[in-house]
Design an enzyme around this catalytic site. Structure first.
Site, mmCIF file in Angstrom:
data_model
loop_
_atom_site.group_PDB
_atom_site.id
_atom_site.type_symbol
_atom_site.label_atom_id
_atom_site.label_comp_id
_atom_site.label_asym_id
_atom_site.label_seq_id
_atom_site.Cartn_x
_atom_site.Cartn_y
_atom_site.Cartn_z
ATOM 1 N NE ARG A 38 -4.100 1.881 2.091
ATOM 2 C CZ ARG A 38 -4.498 2.645 3.118
ATOM 3 N NH1 ARG A 38 -3.966 2.498 4.315
ATOM 4 N NH2 ARG A 38 -5.434 3.553 2.931
ATOM 5 C CG HIS A 42 -1.486 5.324 -0.462
ATOM 6 N ND1 HIS A 42 -2.149 5.709 0.673
ATOM 7 C CD2 HIS A 42 -2.358 4.559 -1.159
ATOM 8 C CE1 HIS A 42 -3.382 5.197 0.667
ATOM 9 N NE2 HIS A 42 -3.528 4.484 -0.425
ATOM 10 C CG ASP A 43 6.271 6.805 -3.641
ATOM 11 O OD1 ASP A 43 6.180 8.043 -3.828
ATOM 12 O OD2 ASP A 43 7.321 6.158 -3.881
ATOM 13 N N GLY A 48 4.287 10.455 -8.870
ATOM 14 C CA GLY A 48 5.101 9.327 -9.318
ATOM 15 C C GLY A 48 5.806 8.613 -8.180
ATOM 16 C CG ASN A 70 -1.233 8.613 2.834
ATOM 17 O OD1 ASN A 70 -1.655 7.577 2.319
ATOM 18 N ND2 ASN A 70 -0.538 9.527 2.156
ATOM 19 N N PRO A 139 -7.459 7.449 -4.317
ATOM 20 C CG PRO A 139 -7.533 5.219 -5.021
ATOM 21 C CD PRO A 139 -6.593 6.380 -4.815
ATOM 22 C CG HIS A 169 -8.404 -3.848 -1.206
ATOM 23 N ND1 HIS A 169 -9.376 -2.929 -1.491
ATOM 24 C CD2 HIS A 169 -7.276 -3.115 -0.946
ATOM 25 C CE1 HIS A 169 -8.884 -1.693 -1.403
ATOM 26 N NE2 HIS A 169 -7.598 -1.779 -1.087
ATOM 27 C CB THR A 170 -6.282 -10.783 -2.068
ATOM 28 O OG1 THR A 170 -6.439 -12.161 -1.751
ATOM 29 C CG2 THR A 170 -4.770 -10.516 -2.226
ATOM 30 C CG ASP A 221 -9.819 -12.501 1.138
ATOM 31 O OD1 ASP A 221 -10.862 -13.091 1.504
ATOM 32 O OD2 ASP A 221 -9.018 -12.982 0.311
ATOM 33 C CB THR A 224 -7.515 -16.566 1.895
ATOM 34 O OG1 THR A 224 -7.797 -15.720 0.761
ATOM 35 C CG2 THR A 224 -8.091 -17.947 1.632
ATOM 36 C CG ASP A 229 -6.357 -16.075 -2.055
ATOM 37 O OD1 ASP A 229 -6.899 -14.957 -2.014
ATOM 38 O OD2 ASP A 229 -6.437 -16.907 -1.124
HETATM 39 C C1 HEM Z 1 -9.309 1.249 -6.105
HETATM 40 C C2 HEM Z 1 -9.127 2.185 -5.221
HETATM 41 C C3 HEM Z 1 -8.717 1.913 -3.809
HETATM 42 C C4 HEM Z 1 -9.357 2.356 -2.702
HETATM 43 C C5 HEM Z 1 -10.581 3.243 -2.660
HETATM 44 C C6 HEM Z 1 -8.647 1.831 -1.565
HETATM 45 C C7 HEM Z 1 -8.981 2.108 -0.257
HETATM 46 C C8 HEM Z 1 -8.429 1.471 0.846
HETATM 47 C C9 HEM Z 1 -8.852 1.665 2.192
HETATM 48 C C10 HEM Z 1 -9.960 2.618 2.649
HETATM 49 C C11 HEM Z 1 -8.114 0.838 2.985
HETATM 50 C C12 HEM Z 1 -8.237 0.671 4.509
HETATM 51 C C13 HEM Z 1 -7.559 1.841 5.185
HETATM 52 C C14 HEM Z 1 -7.892 1.926 6.654
HETATM 53 O O1 HEM Z 1 -9.028 1.589 7.041
HETATM 54 O O2 HEM Z 1 -6.997 2.369 7.424
HETATM 55 C C15 HEM Z 1 -7.210 0.126 2.130
HETATM 56 C C16 HEM Z 1 -6.283 -0.796 2.556
HETATM 57 C C17 HEM Z 1 -5.405 -1.439 1.717
HETATM 58 N N1 HEM Z 1 -5.205 -1.162 0.373
HETATM 59 FE FE1 HEM Z 1 -6.424 -0.097 -0.814
HETATM 60 N N2 HEM Z 1 -7.607 1.068 -1.994
HETATM 61 C C18 HEM Z 1 -7.597 1.088 -3.356
HETATM 62 C C19 HEM Z 1 -6.671 0.493 -4.175
HETATM 63 C C20 HEM Z 1 -5.573 -0.205 -3.730
HETATM 64 C C21 HEM Z 1 -4.455 -0.598 -4.540
HETATM 65 C C22 HEM Z 1 -4.282 -0.226 -6.022
HETATM 66 C C23 HEM Z 1 -3.600 -1.282 -3.744
HETATM 67 C C24 HEM Z 1 -2.261 -1.898 -4.069
HETATM 68 C C25 HEM Z 1 -1.896 -2.265 -5.275
HETATM 69 C C26 HEM Z 1 -4.194 -1.331 -2.428
HETATM 70 C C27 HEM Z 1 -3.678 -1.993 -1.353
HETATM 71 C C28 HEM Z 1 -4.236 -1.989 -0.084
HETATM 72 C C29 HEM Z 1 -3.794 -2.871 0.991
HETATM 73 C C30 HEM Z 1 -2.804 -4.008 0.857
HETATM 74 C C31 HEM Z 1 -4.510 -2.508 2.129
HETATM 75 C C32 HEM Z 1 -4.356 -3.071 3.539
HETATM 76 C C33 HEM Z 1 -3.184 -2.360 4.212
HETATM 77 C C34 HEM Z 1 -2.863 -2.807 5.633
HETATM 78 O O3 HEM Z 1 -3.381 -3.804 6.124
HETATM 79 O O4 HEM Z 1 -2.034 -2.105 6.259
HETATM 80 N N3 HEM Z 1 -5.366 -0.644 -2.452
HETATM 81 N N4 HEM Z 1 -7.407 0.547 0.826
HETATM 82 CA CA LIG Z 2 5.337 9.935 -4.823
HETATM 83 CA CA LIG Z 3 -6.775 -13.569 0.193
#
Ligand code: HEM
Ligand SMILES: [Ca+2]
Ligand SMILES: [Ca+2]
Length: 295
Positions: A38, A42-43, A48, A70, A139, A169-170, A221, A224, A229
Site C-alpha cells: 500500500r 500511495h507513493d 510518481g 494516509n 482514491p 485487497h486480498t 478478505d 483468506t 489469491d
Molecule cells: C481502487 C481504489 C482503492 C481504494 C478506494 C482503496 C482504499 C483502501 C482503504 C480505505 C483501505 C483501509 C484503510 C484503513 O481503514 O486504514 C485500504 C487498505 C489497503 N489497500 Fe487499498 N484502496 C484502493 C486500491 C488499492 C491498490 C491499487 C492497492 C495496491 C496495489 C491497495 C492496497 C491496499 C492494501 C494491501 C490494504 C491493507 C493495508 C494494511 O493492512 O495495512 N489498495 N485501501
Molecule cells: Ca510519490
Molecule cells: Ca486472500
C-alpha cells in the site's frame, strides 16, 4: 528508463536483502506485507514513484503522511527503515527509497503466495512532498466507480488495471471508519448497503458498533485474510466485498468491471498476470508523465 538489472553491479543481493527483512517482520506481523504494498501504491499515485510518502514534516515539507487517505492509516515505516539500514550496510548509498518500496511490494506479494516478477529499478528519490496532491489523487472508499476509473486513468491505468490492482485487497486490514456507513445508514437511507451480504453484515456490525471509535480492524478478505489469491474476487461475487469501492466493481449495474471480476475469480492465473502487468505500469508512473497527462 527503469531496468531490472539496475543494481546488478552495485547491489546484486538487493532483492534478497529486502525479502529477508520482510520475512522476519512477517513472523510477528502477518499484515506487514499488505501495509508495504500500500505504501508503494500511495507513493506512485502522488507525483510518481519518488519516495515522497516517506518524507516527514519539516520547515519546507508538508508531509503526505498526514494527508487524509494516509493519516492514521498507512503503516510499515519502521520496516522500511529496517530495510534501509540493512541495505546501507550491504551497499551504502546505492539503493533509492522509491526502489525499496517497489521491491518490498513485489516481495510482499510473493511471500504471501502471489506471483513474483522482475521489478524495474532505477527510480530517483524526490525531495518534495505533496499533501494536497495526495488528498486529490488517492482514491477513497466511498467514491463512485466512475471517479475511481478516472483517478486511475489520470496516472495512465485503465479499467483492467483498476480491477486487478484492487485485488491487492486480498490481504491486509481496514478500520471500521472506512466502511461503517455501509452497515447502518447507507447514503442517508437509514438502511444498510443493499449490496452487502446479510450474514456478513451481521458479522461486521458486531465488529463495528455504530458508536464505536471506528479504529477497530477487520480483514479486507474474509476468506483468506493473509494469502494473496483470487478470493477477493469470489467474495465480490457473493456480496462480501468489505469496502464500497470493492463491491462497486461487481455490483454497479452494467459496468464493464463485472466481467473482469468474474474472469479473475474463475482464473486466478489470469488475475496474477494482469496484476503483475498493472504493478509494473504503476511502478512506472513518474511526475513527468503525470504532468503531461494533466496539462
Ligand atoms: C481502487 C481504489 C482503492 C481504494 C478506494 C482503496 C482504499 C483502501 C482503504 C480505505 C483501505 C483501509 C484503510 C484503513 O481503514 O486504514 C485500504 C487498505 C489497503 N489497500 Fe487499498 N484502496 C484502493 C486500491 C488499492 C491498490 C491499487 C492497492 C495496491 C496495489 C491497495 C492496497 C491496499 C492494501 C494491501 C490494504 C491493507 C493495508 C494494511 O493492512 O495495512 N489498495 N485501501
Ligand atoms: Ca510519490
Ligand atoms: Ca486472500
Amino acid at each position: 528508463q527503469l531496468t531490472p538489472t539496475f543494481y546488478n553491479e552495485t547491489c546484486p543481493y538487493v532483492s534478497s536483502i529486502v525479502r529477508g527483512v520482510i520475512a522476519e517482520a512477517l513472523q510477528c506481523d502477518p499484515r506487514i506485507g499488505a501495509s508495504l504494498i500500500r505504501l508503494h501504491f500511495h507513493d506512485c499515485f502522488v507525483d510518481g514513484c519518488d519516495g515522497s510518502i516517506l518524507l516527514n514534516n519539516s520547515d519546507t515539507i508538508e508531509s503526505e503522511k498526514e494527508a487524509a487517505p494516509n493519516n492514521n492509516s498507512v503503516r510499515g515505516f519502521g520496516v522500511v527503515d529496517d530495510i534501509k539500514t540493512a541495505l546501507e550496510s550491504a551497499c551504502p548509498g546505492i539503493v533509492s527509497c522509491a526502489d525499496i518500496l517497489a521491491i518490498a511490494a513485489e516481495e510482499s506479494v510473493s511471500l504471501a503466495g502471489g506471483p513474483s516478477w522482475k521489478v524495474l529499478l532505477g527510480r530517483r528519490d524526490g525531495t518534495t512532498a505533496n499533501r494536497t496532491g495526495a488528498n486529490v489523487a488517492l482514491p477513497g472508499p466511498f467514491e463512485t466507480l466512475d471517479v475511481l476509473k478516472s483517478k486511475f486513468l489520470d496516472v495512465g491505468l485503465n479499467t483492467t488495471d483498476l480491477v486487478a490492482l484492487s485485488g491487492a485487497h486480498t490481504f491486509g486490514r481496514a478500520q471500521c471508519v472506512s466502511f461503517r456507513t455501509r452497515l447502518y445508514n447507507f447514503n442517508g437511507t437509514g438502511n444498510p448497503d443493499p449490496t452487502l451480504n446479510s450474514t456478513y453484515l451481521q458479522t461486521l456490525q458486531g465488529i463495528c458498533p455504530e458508536n464505536g471509535t471506528g479504529i477497530e480492524l477487520t480483514n479486507l478478505d474474509l476468506t483468506t485474510p493473509d494469502a494473496f489469491d483470487s478470493c477477493y474476487f469470489s467474495n465480490l461475487q457473493s456480496n462480501k466485498g468489505l469496502l464500497q469501492s470493492d463491491q462497486e466493481l461487481f455490483s454497479t449495474s452494467g459496468a464493464d468491471t463485472v466481467d473482469i471480476v468474474n474472469y479473475f475469480s474463475a482464473y486466478q492465473y489470469a488475475f496474477f498476470v494482469s496484476f503483475v502487468e498493472a504493478m509494473i505500469k504503476m511502478g512506472n508512473i513518474s511526475r513527468v508523465n503525470r504532468n503531461r497527462r494533466t496539462n
